[in-house]
Design a protein around this motif. Structure first.
Motif, PDB file in Angstrom:
ATOM      1  N   ARG A 181       0.808  -1.201  -0.119  1.00 18.79           N
ATOM      2  CA  ARG A 181       0.017   0.204  -0.103  1.00 18.79           C
ATOM      3  C   ARG A 181       0.825   1.079  -0.100  1.00 18.79           C
ATOM      4  O   ARG A 181       1.987   1.240   0.355  1.00 18.79           O
ATOM      5  N   THR A 182       0.446   2.377  -0.534  1.00 14.26           N
ATOM      6  CA  THR A 182       1.047   3.579  -0.714  1.00 14.26           C
ATOM      7  C   THR A 182       0.949   4.306   0.889  1.00 14.26           C
ATOM      8  O   THR A 182       0.244   4.111   1.779  1.00 14.26           O
ATOM      9  N   ASN A 248       6.437   2.455  -8.791  1.00 13.25           N
ATOM     10  CA  ASN A 248       5.258   2.484  -8.556  1.00 13.25           C
ATOM     11  C   ASN A 248       4.639   1.255  -8.548  1.00 13.25           C
ATOM     12  O   ASN A 248       4.984  -0.018  -9.366  1.00 13.25           O
ATOM     13  N   LEU A 250       0.580  -1.132  -7.568  1.00 10.08           N
ATOM     14  CA  LEU A 250      -0.970  -1.092  -7.433  1.00 10.08           C
ATOM     15  C   LEU A 250      -1.455  -0.247  -8.523  1.00 10.08           C
ATOM     16  O   LEU A 250      -2.521   0.639  -8.314  1.00 10.08           O
ATOM     17  N   GLU A 252      -0.409   2.128 -10.113  1.00 10.59           N
ATOM     18  CA  GLU A 252      -0.105   3.705 -10.212  1.00 10.59           C
ATOM     19  C   GLU A 252       0.805   3.919 -11.527  1.00 10.59           C
ATOM     20  O   GLU A 252       1.682   3.221 -11.768  1.00 10.59           O
ATOM     21  N   SER A 292      -4.772  10.969 -16.777  1.00  8.84           N
ATOM     22  CA  SER A 292      -5.200   9.701 -16.135  1.00  8.84           C
ATOM     23  C   SER A 292      -6.418   9.165 -16.958  1.00  8.84           C
ATOM     24  O   SER A 292      -7.183   9.967 -17.640  1.00  8.84           O
ATOM     25  N   GLU A 296      -8.977   5.432 -13.668  1.00  9.87           N
ATOM     26  CA  GLU A 296      -7.942   5.896 -12.815  1.00  9.87           C
ATOM     27  C   GLU A 296      -8.434   6.895 -11.979  1.00  9.87           C
ATOM     28  O   GLU A 296      -8.033   7.207 -10.810  1.00  9.87           O
ATOM     29  N   ASN A 299     -11.109   5.822  -9.423  1.00 10.36           N
ATOM     30  CA  ASN A 299     -10.423   5.009  -8.288  1.00 10.36           C
ATOM     31  C   ASN A 299      -9.384   5.905  -7.547  1.00 10.36           C
ATOM     32  O   ASN A 299      -8.868   5.350  -6.637  1.00 10.36           O
ATOM     33  N   THR A 301      -6.413   6.835  -8.623  1.00  7.87           N
ATOM     34  CA  THR A 301      -5.111   6.171  -8.434  1.00  7.87           C
ATOM     35  C   THR A 301      -4.212   7.266  -9.108  1.00  7.87           C
ATOM     36  O   THR A 301      -4.709   8.326  -9.779  1.00  7.87           O
ATOM     37  N   ASP A 302      -2.823   7.232  -9.225  1.00  9.37           N
ATOM     38  CA  ASP A 302      -1.827   7.981  -9.648  1.00  9.37           C
ATOM     39  C   ASP A 302      -1.538   9.148  -9.030  1.00  9.37           C
ATOM     40  O   ASP A 302      -0.702   9.800  -9.432  1.00  9.37           O
TER      41      ASP A 302
END
Length: 622
Positions: A181-182, A248, A250, A252, A292, A296, A299, A301-302
């Motif tokens: 996880r981040t 990166n 998940l 990302e 994105s 993305e 969600n 993300t990024d």
């Protein structure tokens, strides 16, 4: 850019056919592992689901590799800085012929004739069905569901023929429930009109005019970091020879247009860097160059990837930057018709690829982690040993310490701080890979003069008028890895200072982390073409990586070796180039966490970097 393979095909038929068959021995349990909290059994795994098994064959002479690593990383040793080559490292860790022959015979006798090697041949990759894996490992796979909806096919126990127990260290995916996880806490709980005090009542404005002009509690920028850590005005001399990278996971992906917007606003001279950094997809990691995607954005993300690339480019342009995006989540595919399965847990996929490269970047930042106890110890040790191989080749690996103090779980909730030993013991939860002794782990600070340990209670008002989540710089002591000799004196001194505080809640003999720290609160960044703020040790780590990469530039241009594995140098003399952090909070598990003290502490390590002092201590010139 097409995905980059992390393994290369090995033609083994002739070798295996000539190998002397090993007498088949009875199966015996090799490993058991409890199902971690927050995972629920759903049912048996589909028989035809495909797995990408990674078999960790016992390495030939890791002890020699480790001895080399410590000698070339010790500033008082005659071999300091004499990093090993790609081939020298592979020769040290390559398994014995006996081990490889035994594993080959076992696979072939089970009808498995197609498999791949890592370059050192210490990992073998096999693509087989759940049904075949159950036969091979004398086990049963089930589907487990995490409370966030993640599903994994796993087992709690697996076996091997007895004669293979000394030749195989680990096989995954079997008992590993890790979920990388981040380490960022940028998400707001809710938006509201600001009605509380801002800045916070305890905030002390900087007294240094230069820092006061550059740094704002409303959001930090490259100008602030360069001023605070004294890299401002440094002109790179060997940018082509010196490189930096970041990881990166998940799904990302760093978004180039967002990076360009960030640099246009905060570091205009580096705008071209948004389109010049190198992108490498590993094990099916996603890749694209545009904005994105709708998925993305939906969600969220990024954000982590954007934070990393924007922080690094803002500090290091025109230094070449490599962004790695690694797949591997989840480590199974729905059915046999789905094509090649993605890889295993992402750290292994990435490090296997990195070790296959002749010249990886000299500094690599990773802002991800998970509960150490969700990772089987044998697997954690093998992944950690792979980090040691990169260190021996002169690569500085930085990992974030986490964002929840001693708990490594969201919030300051004691109910989340439960051991995975079957006894539900309340304890502090260390993080992996932060706990690996062969990496340098980075904690977080806030404020500027003085800097303090990063700490923010739940629902704290931020500069954006939003209520932000609980946040405390991650810290702790490993339950898997004993305290390495390089930090023995520093940790013993700290433990003596705190006495019996939190006795029984942590392993006093484990590897302590973090090692160092940097700013980690309210970084300015762009996501979805919008300027916002984000916090976490996910921010501290790429920032520190950028500063250390600039140190390498000064060292290379001075005819000196790069920093490489940092810790032995750091604990022996390098700590003098860091500002000791003496105040601020910690927490987690509904406790006060670890206190900050003079010298090393498991909240901010030795403190924050002073660029010219580090260069001087390492033997270079600015």
């Amino acid at each position: 850019m097409p995905g980059a393979s992390i393994l290369f095909a090995a033609a083994i038929w002739a070798h295996a056919a000539l190998a002397v068959p090993v007498a088949r021995s009875a199966y015996a349990v090799k490993e058991t592992h409890y199902v971690p909290r927050r995972w629920t059994l759903k049912g048996r795994a589909p028989k035809h689901q495909m797995l990408a098994l990674q078999i960790g064959v016992k390495q030939g002479d890791f002890d020699a590799l480790e001895r080399n690593l410590y000698e070339i990383s010790d500033p008082d040793h005659a071999r300091y800085g004499q990093h090993l080559s790609h081939d020298e490292v592979n020769t040290l860790v390559k398994p014995t012929d006996e081990a490889l022959d035994a594993v080959h015979e076992w696979l072939l006798s089970n009808g498995i004739g197609e498999f791949d090697y890592s370059q050192a041949k210490d990992w073998i990759s096999v693509k087989i069905s759940v049904e075949k894996a159950e036969e091979l490992l004398a086990t049963e796979y089930s589907v487990y569901v995490h409370q966030d909806g993640t599903e994994h096919s796993r087992t709690t126990e697996w076996s091997l023929p007895r004669h293979l127990h000394d030749h195989i260290d680990t096989i995954q995916p079997t008992t590993s429930f890790m979920r990388a996880r981040t380490n960022d806490v940028g998400g707001e709980r809710q938006l509201k009109k600001r009605d509380g005090p801002w800045p916070p009542a305890d905030y002390q404005p900087p007294t240094d005019p230069a820092i006061a002009r550059a740094c704002s509690i409303n959001g930090t920028t490259p100008e602030c970091f360069k001023t605070l850590y004294k890299t401002k005005g440094y002109k790179q001399k060997v940018a082509g020879k010196n490189q930096i990278g970041f990881n990166n996971y998940l799904a990302e992906v760093p978004i180039r247009p967002d990076a360009a917007l960030f640099l246009q606003k905060y570091e205009p001279s580096a705008v071209k860097g948004a389109y010049e950094y190198k992108f490498i997809s590993i094990d099916g990691g996603p890749y694209h160059d545009g904005p994105s995607t709708p998925t993305e954005l939906a969600n969220g993300t990024d954000k982590e990837a954007n934070l990393d690339v924007q922080t690094i480019l803002g500090m290091t342009y025109p230094m070449p930057v490599t962004a790695y995006t690694t797949g591997g989540e989840p480590p199974q595919i729905p059915d046999e018709a789905a094509g090649d399965p993605p890889g295993n847990e992402p750290y292994l996929a990435w490090v296997t690829y990195a070790l296959s490269q002749k010249k990886p970047p000299q500094v690599i930042s990773t802002s991800y982690g998970d509960d150490e106890q969700t990772v089987p110890i044998a697997y954690a040790k093998r992944v950690c040993s792979s980090f040691a191989q990169l260190g021996a080749r002169g690569v500085t690996l930085l990992f974030s310490s986490g964002d929840h103090g001693v708990g490594n779980a969201a919030g300051n909730d004691a109910s989340a701080c439960i051991s995975n030993d079957g006894k539900n013991t309340t304890k502090f939860l260390p993080s992996f890979p932060a706990s690996c002794p062969y990496v340098t782990t980075v904690g977080a600070t806030q404020n500027f003069q003085p800097e303090t340990a990063a700490y923010r209670p739940a629902d704290s008002l931020g500069p954006d008028g939003a209520l932000h989540a609980y946040y405390a710089s991650g810290s702790g002591f490993s339950d898997y890895f004993p305290r390495p000799s390089y930090q023995d004196q520093a940790v013993k001194s700290y433990l003596k200072k705190i006495g019996s505080l939190h006795k029984g809640l942590y392993n006093t003999h484990g590897r302590g982390y973090p090692d160092i720290a940097a700013q980690g609160l309210y970084f300015q960044y762009f996501w979805n073409a919008t300027n916002a703020v984000i916090s976490g040790t996910s921010a501290s780590t790429p920032l520190t990586a950028g500063i250390l990469a600039l140190v390498n530039d000064a060292l290379i241009s001075s005819g000196k070796p790069t920093l490489g594995f940092l810790n032995p140098w750091l604990y022996k003399k390098g700590y003098k180039g860091f500002t000791d952090i003496l105040s601020g909070g910690n927490g987690g598990c509904n406790t006060t966490g670890f206190p900050l003290t003079e010298g090393w502490d498991p909240v901010t390590g030795f403190g924050t970097p002073i660029f010219p002092e580090i260069v001087k201590l390492a033997g270079g010139k600015c």
